[in-house]
Design a protein around this motif. Sequence first.
Motif, mmCIF file in Angstrom:
data_model
loop_
_atom_site.group_PDB
_atom_site.id
_atom_site.type_symbol
_atom_site.label_atom_id
_atom_site.label_comp_id
_atom_site.label_asym_id
_atom_site.label_seq_id
_atom_site.Cartn_x
_atom_site.Cartn_y
_atom_site.Cartn_z
ATOM 1 N N LEU A 44 -0.164 -5.169 -3.099
ATOM 2 C CA LEU A 44 -0.139 -4.260 -4.246
ATOM 3 C C LEU A 44 -0.910 -4.861 -5.412
ATOM 4 O O LEU A 44 -0.901 -6.082 -5.616
ATOM 5 C CB LEU A 44 1.304 -3.973 -4.681
ATOM 6 N N ASN A 45 -1.562 -3.994 -6.182
ATOM 7 C CA ASN A 45 -2.340 -4.415 -7.341
ATOM 8 C C ASN A 45 -2.086 -3.481 -8.509
ATOM 9 O O ASN A 45 -1.707 -2.314 -8.323
ATOM 10 C CB ASN A 45 -3.842 -4.408 -7.007
ATOM 11 N N ASP A 48 -3.490 -0.070 -8.363
ATOM 12 C CA ASP A 48 -2.757 1.001 -7.690
ATOM 13 C C ASP A 48 -1.993 1.841 -8.711
ATOM 14 O O ASP A 48 -1.987 3.079 -8.646
ATOM 15 C CB ASP A 48 -1.770 0.421 -6.679
ATOM 16 N N LEU A 52 -2.735 5.727 -9.617
ATOM 17 C CA LEU A 52 -1.703 6.747 -9.421
ATOM 18 C C LEU A 52 -1.381 7.503 -10.700
ATOM 19 O O LEU A 52 -0.986 8.667 -10.661
ATOM 20 C CB LEU A 52 -0.433 6.098 -8.862
ATOM 21 N N THR A 59 -10.583 6.254 -9.875
ATOM 22 C CA THR A 59 -9.610 7.047 -9.120
ATOM 23 C C THR A 59 -10.277 8.229 -8.423
ATOM 24 O O THR A 59 -11.023 8.978 -9.050
ATOM 25 C CB THR A 59 -8.518 7.584 -10.064
ATOM 26 N N PRO A 66 -3.405 5.211 -2.085
ATOM 27 C CA PRO A 66 -3.720 3.999 -2.846
ATOM 28 C C PRO A 66 -3.799 2.781 -1.931
ATOM 29 O O PRO A 66 -3.506 2.858 -0.739
ATOM 30 C CB PRO A 66 -2.549 3.887 -3.830
ATOM 31 N N GLY A 67 -4.171 1.656 -2.519
ATOM 32 C CA GLY A 67 -4.184 0.402 -1.764
ATOM 33 C C GLY A 67 -5.568 -0.152 -1.558
ATOM 34 O O GLY A 67 -6.469 0.570 -1.109
ATOM 35 N N LEU A 68 -5.742 -1.449 -1.865
ATOM 36 C CA LEU A 68 -7.051 -2.094 -1.809
ATOM 37 C C LEU A 68 -7.134 -3.230 -0.805
ATOM 38 O O LEU A 68 -8.227 -3.728 -0.543
ATOM 39 C CB LEU A 68 -7.425 -2.640 -3.205
ATOM 40 N N PHE A 96 -9.507 2.018 -1.734
ATOM 41 C CA PHE A 96 -8.373 2.917 -1.548
ATOM 42 C C PHE A 96 -8.086 3.081 -0.057
ATOM 43 O O PHE A 96 -8.866 2.655 0.789
ATOM 44 C CB PHE A 96 -8.603 4.267 -2.233
ATOM 45 N N TYR A 99 -2.406 1.883 1.772
ATOM 46 C CA TYR A 99 -0.984 2.126 2.024
ATOM 47 C C TYR A 99 -0.838 2.957 3.299
ATOM 48 O O TYR A 99 -0.481 4.135 3.293
ATOM 49 C CB TYR A 99 -0.357 2.906 0.869
ATOM 50 N N LEU A 323 6.319 -0.806 -6.394
ATOM 51 C CA LEU A 323 5.473 -0.437 -7.528
ATOM 52 C C LEU A 323 6.219 -0.589 -8.850
ATOM 53 O O LEU A 323 5.637 -1.015 -9.860
ATOM 54 C CB LEU A 323 4.975 0.995 -7.367
#
Length: 343
Positions: A44-45, A48, A52, A59, A66-68, A96, A99, A323
């Motif tokens: 997680l970053n 994200d 969101l 975005t 999401p998710g890198l 992205f 997740y 999150l």
Amino acid sequence: MTTTHRTFWQTPKAGNIARLTRQTERLSALPPDQVRIAVRAVGLNFADIFALTGLYSATPAGAFIPGLEFAGTVVEVGTDAAGFAPGDRVMGVTRFGGYTSVIDSEPDYLMPLPDGWDFAQGAAWPAQTLTAWYALTRLGVLQAGQRVLIHSAAGGVGLQAMKLARALGAEPVGTVGSAAKASWLGEQGFASVLVRERDFARQLQRQDLHFDLVLDAIGGRVQRASFAALKPMGRLVVFGAAEFTPTGLRPNYLKAAWRYLRRPRYDVMEMISSNRSVLAFNLIWLWEQQAEMRVLLAELNQVPLPPPHVGQRFSFDDAHAALELLRSGQSVGKVVLELDHGC
């Protein structure tokens, strides 16, 4: 596990974290130039959260996952893909889409998971380490013997930057928001840590601290004070603005607008006179520069680093709780989602 379906977290549009829901879909055929990975962990970053809530310039429009960054096991290799085989443990980056229980990736965005690392450590490595390395070396041009101020030093990027700066022979000075985090960093071997006071500018002046380089992802008064503490030829490298992090599930646009209007602004003529620089970047644009990414990864492979610190591990089902912890600013090290069987 089977690879006929995948489970993922998706939002129909940016603006509110509450819109993020878990969904399942049938997998399509693997493109011939890609590798299919059963994901076992997702890093997680803060990006994200900003994506969101719609506060991130990169975005995607409409629905997105999401998710890198992620780690997992290769389950299928396209006919035109090379470098990996089914069963390989890998970690990777994605613009992205992280997740998810199954992800298809071009080989250039994958790296072998080092022996002895678990999947959570692998998912905690790519984005934060590339961010720190790019900031320190490409923009910061950090040299041995120089002093670098690293904000949010107990976070994912900050902790990797502290380790990398020390590996480069520089003197890292970290800042954190609490004495508990400072104590924890001391236990990790970092003696030079500041607990930021409300008047950070006065704190730096009182201690007569000056720096060759500053890495900042906070913004506001902290950033302004950091710039003022630069030595001649010093560089301020900015890669985020945590002060804009929403306190709720969606942005407070009035507060965000007020902070935006009060953001630090720099006079290039004054910068010429004082011989100090401001540089800024968003690592997500590097995904399009595959050749440069390969060079950066090759450089990092030559730097002896221990596995990244995973501070908090959550089940993939608990994405919202993970999150929330990240958004609270109370986490130490990396926050990771784990999947028992990649699904």
